[in-house]
Design a protein around this motif. Sequence first.
Motif, PDB file in Angstrom:
ATOM      1  N   PHE A  37       0.774  -1.009  -0.151  1.00 17.04           N
ATOM      2  CA  PHE A  37       0.020  -0.088   0.062  1.00 17.04           C
ATOM      3  C   PHE A  37       0.872   1.170   0.010  1.00 17.04           C
ATOM      4  O   PHE A  37       0.692   2.346  -0.797  1.00 17.04           O
ATOM      5  CB  PHE A  37      -0.970  -0.122   1.214  1.00 17.04           C
ATOM      6  CG  PHE A  37      -2.071   0.963   1.120  1.00 17.04           C
ATOM      7  CD1 PHE A  37      -3.212   0.912   0.448  1.00 17.04           C
ATOM      8  CD2 PHE A  37      -1.523   2.472   1.635  1.00 17.04           C
ATOM      9  CE1 PHE A  37      -4.166   1.818   0.698  1.00 17.04           C
ATOM     10  CE2 PHE A  37      -2.575   3.585   1.725  1.00 17.04           C
ATOM     11  CZ  PHE A  37      -3.643   3.195   1.055  1.00 17.04           C
ATOM     12  N   GLN A  38       1.855   1.323   0.650  1.00 20.20           N
ATOM     13  CA  GLN A  38       2.741   2.415   1.025  1.00 20.20           C
ATOM     14  C   GLN A  38       3.259   2.648  -0.633  1.00 20.20           C
ATOM     15  O   GLN A  38       3.643   3.770  -0.907  1.00 20.20           O
ATOM     16  CB  GLN A  38       3.723   2.200   2.067  1.00 20.20           C
ATOM     17  CG  GLN A  38       3.309   2.138   3.349  1.00 20.20           C
ATOM     18  CD  GLN A  38       4.063   1.903   4.373  1.00 20.20           C
ATOM     19  OE1 GLN A  38       5.336   1.427   4.256  1.00 20.20           O
ATOM     20  NE2 GLN A  38       3.897   2.207   5.652  1.00 20.20           N
ATOM     21  N   ALA A  39       3.815   1.500  -1.123  1.00 17.19           N
ATOM     22  CA  ALA A  39       4.459   1.651  -2.482  1.00 17.19           C
ATOM     23  C   ALA A  39       3.764   2.390  -3.635  1.00 17.19           C
ATOM     24  O   ALA A  39       3.864   3.134  -4.172  1.00 17.19           O
ATOM     25  CB  ALA A  39       5.136   0.627  -3.022  1.00 17.19           C
ATOM     26  N   LEU A  88     -11.929   2.252   0.624  1.00 16.39           N
ATOM     27  CA  LEU A  88     -11.826   1.605   1.525  1.00 16.39           C
ATOM     28  C   LEU A  88     -10.325   1.157   1.958  1.00 16.39           C
ATOM     29  O   LEU A  88      -9.874   1.386   3.243  1.00 16.39           O
ATOM     30  CB  LEU A  88     -12.512   0.136   1.515  1.00 16.39           C
ATOM     31  CG  LEU A  88     -12.252  -0.811   2.778  1.00 16.39           C
ATOM     32  CD1 LEU A  88     -12.989  -0.275   3.813  1.00 16.39           C
ATOM     33  CD2 LEU A  88     -12.911  -2.135   2.346  1.00 16.39           C
ATOM     34  N   GLY A  89      -9.510   1.193   1.182  1.00 20.64           N
ATOM     35  CA  GLY A  89      -8.005   0.720   1.277  1.00 20.64           C
ATOM     36  C   GLY A  89      -7.432   1.996   2.122  1.00 20.64           C
ATOM     37  O   GLY A  89      -6.644   1.958   2.903  1.00 20.64           O
ATOM     38  N   GLN A  90      -7.709   3.401   1.318  1.00 28.56           N
ATOM     39  CA  GLN A  90      -7.125   4.509   1.975  1.00 28.56           C
ATOM     40  C   GLN A  90      -7.635   4.828   3.225  1.00 28.56           C
ATOM     41  O   GLN A  90      -6.923   5.260   4.131  1.00 28.56           O
ATOM     42  CB  GLN A  90      -7.707   5.675   0.763  1.00 28.56           C
ATOM     43  CG  GLN A  90      -7.063   7.055   1.128  1.00 28.56           C
ATOM     44  CD  GLN A  90      -5.701   7.061   1.039  1.00 28.56           C
ATOM     45  OE1 GLN A  90      -5.279   6.246  -0.133  1.00 28.56           O
ATOM     46  NE2 GLN A  90      -4.918   7.972   1.152  1.00 28.56           N
ATOM     47  N   ASP A  96      -2.322   7.846   8.116  1.00 25.03           N
ATOM     48  CA  ASP A  96      -3.226   8.235   8.971  1.00 25.03           C
ATOM     49  C   ASP A  96      -4.667   7.550   9.000  1.00 25.03           C
ATOM     50  O   ASP A  96      -5.689   8.109   9.575  1.00 25.03           O
ATOM     51  CB  ASP A  96      -3.712   9.714   8.775  1.00 25.03           C
ATOM     52  CG  ASP A  96      -4.186  10.155   7.393  1.00 25.03           C
ATOM     53  OD1 ASP A  96      -4.134   9.358   6.829  1.00 25.03           O
ATOM     54  OD2 ASP A  96      -4.688  11.314   7.340  1.00 25.03           O
ATOM     55  N   GLY A  97      -4.711   6.606   8.573  1.00 28.56           N
ATOM     56  CA  GLY A  97      -5.699   5.669   8.354  1.00 28.56           C
ATOM     57  C   GLY A  97      -5.947   4.823   9.775  1.00 28.56           C
ATOM     58  O   GLY A  97      -5.465   4.916  10.821  1.00 28.56           O
TER      59      GLY A  97
END
Length: 317
Positions: A37-39, A88-90, A96-97
Motif C-alpha cells: 500500500f505504501q509503495a 476503503l483501502g485508503q 493516518d488511516g
Amino acid sequence: MVSIAPNHKSLEYRFDQVSFGRHQTFHLRYAWLTKGFQAMSADPRAFDGDESTVTLGVGKNMVVAIHYWLQATRIAERRPAGLCPTALGQAVFAEDGLDPYLEDEATIWLIHWLLATNGAQATVWRWFFNHFHQAEFSLPEAGNALTRFVQERLGNKAPPKTMVNDLRILLRMYEPSAVGPRVPLEDALDSPLSVLGLMRALPESNRHRSAAEERDGPPDGIFGYAITDLFDQIGLRTLPIGELMYGRPGFPALGAVFRLTENALITKLERIIRCLPGRFALREQAGVHQLYSLRDAIDPMDYLRSHYRRGQPANTR
C-alpha cells in the motif's frame, strides 16, 4: 461520510470473471499489505518497472504476489494510472488511516471478509467460505468438490492442478504453522489470517477442520460493516436469517464466511442492532425471522469508525 461505492467491487458472482493461481504460490504475509500500500501510494507504477524489486525489497515473483494480494483483498485496484488504493483501502491503510500496520485483529477479520467475498479475483476463497460446508475434509476431497463447482456452476475449465494449488495456499493462510527444527523460518511465518481460528489441521492425519462455531469474532464493527456491505450490494431492505446464514443465490453467505452457527449469527445481529441504533431491526413475518434495513442507505464505514473510535486495544502477537 466516506463512500466506497465508486471503487468497490460487487460481491455478486460474475461467471465471466474468475481467477486462479495468480499468487505465484506465495501466501499473504503480515507486512505485505502495508508495504504494498505504501509503495503504490507513493507511485501507482511501483509494481510495473524493473525497480519494483528494489522498491519493495523482495524478489520478482513476490512483487507479483503482493500486487495480486492487494487486489484480492480489495484494498487496491488497477486503473489507467496504475495500481491505486480503493477508498476503503485508503481509509484503513493510509498513514493516518484506521489501522495501517494491522495492529488490531479486527482489521484481519475485515481482510477475511474482503477476500472471501471477492469471486472475481479470489475465486477459490469465495467458494471455500461460501459454498463448501464440509466441516472436516482432506485436500483431495476439497479439490474434487471445487472442480465440480467450477465446472457446473461457473462453466470454467480451469486446470484442476491449478485449483488444488490455490486450495493449498488457502490452507497455508488460515492454519497456524507447525514450528519445528525442520521448518524453515520463512515457512513458519504465519499469514495474518491464521490468528482468526477459522481452520486447523487435524493432528496425525491429512485432514483439516473448518466448522461453524459459537465464536467471539468478528468484532461488532467488522460484522456490521459486512452486513451493510452485503445489503448494499444486494440492493434489498430485508433478508431472511436463512439467506444471511447460507447465502442468497449469487451472493455471499454471512454466517458461512465467518463460520458461525445460526445461534451465534443471531446473537451478533442483536448486538449490531444495539451497537448503532436506528439502522437495522430483527422482525418476524409469516413465521420467518428477517433482518430489516431501516434506512434507504447505510454507510458501511459507520461501523468501522465505531470500532476504531472506541480505541479498543490492539491484539498483541
